[in-house]
Every structure is written in structure tokens, then in C-alpha cells.
Scaffold this active site. Structure first.
Site, PDB file in Angstrom:
ATOM      1  N   ASP A 153      -4.488  -6.140  -5.346  1.00  0.00           N
ATOM      2  CA  ASP A 153      -3.101  -6.176  -4.881  1.00  0.00           C
ATOM      3  C   ASP A 153      -2.493  -7.524  -5.270  1.00  0.00           C
ATOM      4  O   ASP A 153      -2.041  -7.701  -6.390  1.00  0.00           O
ATOM      5  CB  ASP A 153      -3.084  -5.940  -3.369  1.00  0.00           C
ATOM      6  CG  ASP A 153      -1.697  -5.716  -2.804  1.00  0.00           C
ATOM      7  OD1 ASP A 153      -0.702  -5.912  -3.530  1.00  0.00           O
ATOM      8  OD2 ASP A 153      -1.594  -5.350  -1.633  1.00  0.00           O
ATOM      9  N   PHE A 175       1.517   0.655   1.174  1.00  0.00           N
ATOM     10  CA  PHE A 175       0.336   0.176   1.881  1.00  0.00           C
ATOM     11  C   PHE A 175      -0.595   1.370   2.013  1.00  0.00           C
ATOM     12  O   PHE A 175      -0.249   2.379   2.631  1.00  0.00           O
ATOM     13  CB  PHE A 175       0.686  -0.395   3.259  1.00  0.00           C
ATOM     14  CG  PHE A 175      -0.461  -1.144   3.860  1.00  0.00           C
ATOM     15  CD1 PHE A 175      -0.616  -2.500   3.630  1.00  0.00           C
ATOM     16  CD2 PHE A 175      -1.411  -0.491   4.623  1.00  0.00           C
ATOM     17  CE1 PHE A 175      -1.704  -3.194   4.158  1.00  0.00           C
ATOM     18  CE2 PHE A 175      -2.494  -1.164   5.157  1.00  0.00           C
ATOM     19  CZ  PHE A 175      -2.634  -2.528   4.927  1.00  0.00           C
ATOM     20  N   ASP A 182      -8.197  -0.020   4.975  1.00  0.00           N
ATOM     21  CA  ASP A 182      -7.816   0.039   6.380  1.00  0.00           C
ATOM     22  C   ASP A 182      -6.454  -0.598   6.649  1.00  0.00           C
ATOM     23  O   ASP A 182      -5.904  -1.304   5.809  1.00  0.00           O
ATOM     24  CB  ASP A 182      -8.853  -0.711   7.224  1.00  0.00           C
ATOM     25  CG  ASP A 182      -8.738  -2.222   7.071  1.00  0.00           C
ATOM     26  OD1 ASP A 182      -8.526  -2.915   8.073  1.00  0.00           O
ATOM     27  OD2 ASP A 182      -8.855  -2.723   5.929  1.00  0.00           O
TER      28      ASP A 182
END
Length: 181
Positions: free
Chosen positions: A112, A160, A167
Site C-alpha cells: 500500500d 480499504f 484486517d
């Protein structure tokens, strides 16, 4: 509180399934073959899983690598309970396996911001591996990295993402697919 199989956690819900369990399994199997084909017979290979998010991916991936490999783990954190990286990487567990003169493959769940990789890769490189490669299930392609990612499962959207080990504040890891919250 744990998320249900359909991705509900209290009032938090998945917006959509991004990658189905079937699509993930097909791609992980392909990646295992790609990794196997990249090394000469008898190569000394260490697969190093970056915890916690990669634990399901690495378990599935190594079962599709038919050549001998060893597995160890490294734990680093840059998210905590937020949806964006804090920018600070905290090393929680350092691998015990020797890396000198071995082919090391760092397994990531998602690339990311690149913060974790930019902190971890120089540390691993200092340990003298014969080669050091990155394999990730998901790549958002938003960060400029000093290290090339050799194996990518999927190019990921900017959402996301949770599930299949990923998680949000330790929830949603158990989902067999990857979804957006």
C-alpha cells in the site's frame, strides 16, 4: 467481536467482494508455479512471511511450491487501529532463520504505502542473502518503492480491503474472500 461469514461486524459491513475465494485460490496456485520456476533445482530458499496479514496467503502459497523451501516469519506494524498507515513501522518479531547466501522471498499481504517494505527490505538485505525478492497478494501501485515487487497476485483498488488475512483493527481476517469496507 468477530465478523460473521457474510462480513458483518456490528454496524460495519463489507461494501463489496473484491476478490472471490475461488479467484484467490486460482491465482495463489499460479503464483506457486511461478515461484517454483524461478529457481534452479537445489536452490536454498527461505520464504519469509510478513505477519500478521500474510499468514493465510503464505500457508496456501507454500503448498503450491513443489520445490523444497523453509518458512519463517517477520512481524511489523504500521497501521494499528487506523485505516491509513501511521508512517512508523514497529518491528514486533525478527526471524531466527539464517539468511546469508540463501534466496529469500518476503511474502506480503498488500503493498500500500510502501512504508513497511522501505523499513524491512534494507534490514533483510544487510543479512547477506543470495537474492531478496518480494511476493505480494495485493499491490495498490500507489507507492514509489526502492525495491521491485517480483510476484503480484492482483492489482488492488484504492479501497480499504479486508479478508483472507487482511484486517481492520484485527477483525475480518477469517473471511475466505477479500472485500472492501
Amino acid at each position: 467481536m468477530n465478523a460473521s461469514r457474510d462480513g458483518r461486524l456490528g454496524d460495519r459491513r463489507l461494501l463489496r467482494v473484491v476478490y472471490s475465494a475461488e479467484a484467490i485460490q486460482r491465482r495463489v496456485e499460479e503464483m506457486g508455479r511461478e515461484i517454483s520456476g524461478a529457481y534452479a533445482p537445489g536452490a536454498d530458499i527461505l520464504v519469509l512471511g510478513l505477519l500478521k496479514g500474510s499468514f493465510i496467503f503464505i500457508a496456501d502459497l507454500v503448498r503450491h511450491v513443489p520445490i523444497p523451501i523453509q518458512v519463517d516469519f517477520l512481524a511489523a506494524s504500521s497501521y494499528g487501529k487506523e485505516r491509513v498507515s501511521s508512517g512508523e513501522v514497529r518491528l514486533v518479531y525478527d526471524p531466527e532463520a539464517p539468511m546469508e547466501n540463501r534466496h529469500v522471498i518476503l511474502i506480503e499481504d498488500i503493498v500500500d504505502s510502501g512504508t513497511t517494505l522501505s523499513r524491512v527490505m534494507p534490514l533483510l538485505s544487510e543479512r547477506g542473502p543470495a537474492s531478496l525478492e518480494i511476493c505480494t497478494l495485493l499491490h495498490k501501485r500507489v507507492a514509489e518503492l526502492d525495491w521491485a515487487v517480483r510476484w503480484v497476485g492482483f492489482d488492488a483498488p484504492g479501497d480499504f480491503l479486508v479478508g483472507y488475512g487482511l484486517d481492520y483493527a484485527e477483525d475480518f481476517r477469517h473471511l475466505p474472500y477479500i472485500g472492501s469496507i
